[in-house]
Scaffold this active site. Structure first.
Site, PDB file in Angstrom:
ATOM      1  CE  LYS A  13     -25.079   9.081  -8.733  1.00  0.00           C
ATOM      2  NZ  LYS A  13     -26.149   8.143  -7.589  1.00  0.00           N
ATOM      3  NE  ARG A  88     -20.607  12.432  -6.498  1.00  0.00           N
ATOM      4  CZ  ARG A  88     -20.765  10.966  -7.528  1.00  0.00           C
ATOM      5  NH1 ARG A  88     -20.780  11.761  -8.698  1.00  0.00           N
ATOM      6  NH2 ARG A  88     -20.475  10.072  -7.238  1.00  0.00           N
ATOM      7  NE  ARG A 127     -22.223  -0.597  -8.758  1.00  0.00           N
ATOM      8  CZ  ARG A 127     -22.393   0.766  -8.268  1.00  0.00           C
ATOM      9  NH1 ARG A 127     -22.376   1.631  -9.026  1.00  0.00           N
ATOM     10  NH2 ARG A 127     -21.386   1.817  -7.918  1.00  0.00           N
TER      11      ARG A 127
END
Ligand code: AP5
Length: 214
Positions: A13, A88, A127
């Site tokens: 995202k 969310r 990441r």
């Protein structure tokens, strides 16, 4: 135009949102980034959010809505807005509708990025995020040039605490329980919902993401 970018942890995202905001000069609002900035600055909100974030839990809706409302006051009335990681929960979605309605705006597009759990786990384990400017790299897919150093600002790159395997598993569970219901919610919403297969290269995903936003 107001766009919501939905999808599970690690689906890309933030990566896609930054690209779209750069291409369109739109306002990119990532609640995750705003919360991490609040933590770096040591604000009261940052301190309240810390425990939830590190445990992979959602931060309470009231705190998130205050954060978003505050941030929106600095956004020009005509600016395109791209929400990343917000809403969310169904409660956040309903409250977003009300906040936008107060300023004569509405959600125009909702895009769901989707990928296999295997892809999500690999992206999250690889990441590395800059602790100073927030730039995001990946040791498997787009590593920084310097060893553990941010290409953009020279800051140190860190593996996020919530990217540790046990916390990732919990975040995926929280996504299924609290955020995935937004898919049906937005399918029934006036904005509708477009799905984009995100388990491909960044450029390929961006082509479809951009087309979905229109
Ligand atoms: P947040 O930061 O929003 O976390 P998230 O939604 O779990 O999303 P991620 O940041 O993990 O992933 P992403 O989809 O943005 O992927 P990225 O582009 O980085 O939220 C963190 C926490 O804050 C939450 O757990 C919660 O506690 C709290 N919070 C935030 N918003 C909230 C809200 N609204 N309500 C309540 N609590 C909230 O990509 C991942 C990796 O993959 C990167 O290394 C990237 O380089 C790589 N990558 C991306 N795309 C590709 C590709 N196509 N190919 C190869 N690699 C790729």
């Amino acid at each position: 135009m107001v766009v919501i970018l939905l999808g599970p942890p690690g689906v890309g995202k933030g990566t896609q949102a930054v690209r779209l905001a750069d291409a369109t000069r739109g306002e990119h609002i990532s609640t995750g980034d705003l919360l991490r900035a609040a933590r770096r600055e040591g604000t009261e909100l940052g301190q309240k959010a810390q425990g939830y974030m590190d445990a992979g839990e959602l931060v309470p809706d009231d705190l998130i809505l205050d954060l978003v409302r505050d941030h929106l006051t600095g956004v020009a009335a005509e600016a395109s807005i791209l929400f990343d990681g917000f809403p969310r929960t169904i409660a956040q979605a309903n409250r977003l509708d009300a906040v936008l309605s107060d300023v004569g705006r509405q959600v125009d597009r909702v895009v769901l990025l989707q990928a296999s759990n295997e892809t999500l786990l690999k992206r999250l384990s690889g990441r590395r995020s800059c602790s100073e400017c927030g730039a995001v790299f990946n040791i498997y897919f787009n590593d920084s040039q310097g060893d553990g150093i941010c290409d953009r600002c020279g800051g140190p790159l860190l593996h996020r605490i919530d990217d540790e395997p046990d916390t990732v598993a919990h975040r995926l569970q929280v996504y299924e329980e609290q955020t995935a219901p937004l898919v049906a919610h937005y399918q029934a919403h006036a904005a509708g919902l477009v799905r984009v297969e995100a388990g491909r290269g960044t450029e390929e995903v961006f082509v479809d993401f951009r087309a979905a936003v229109g």
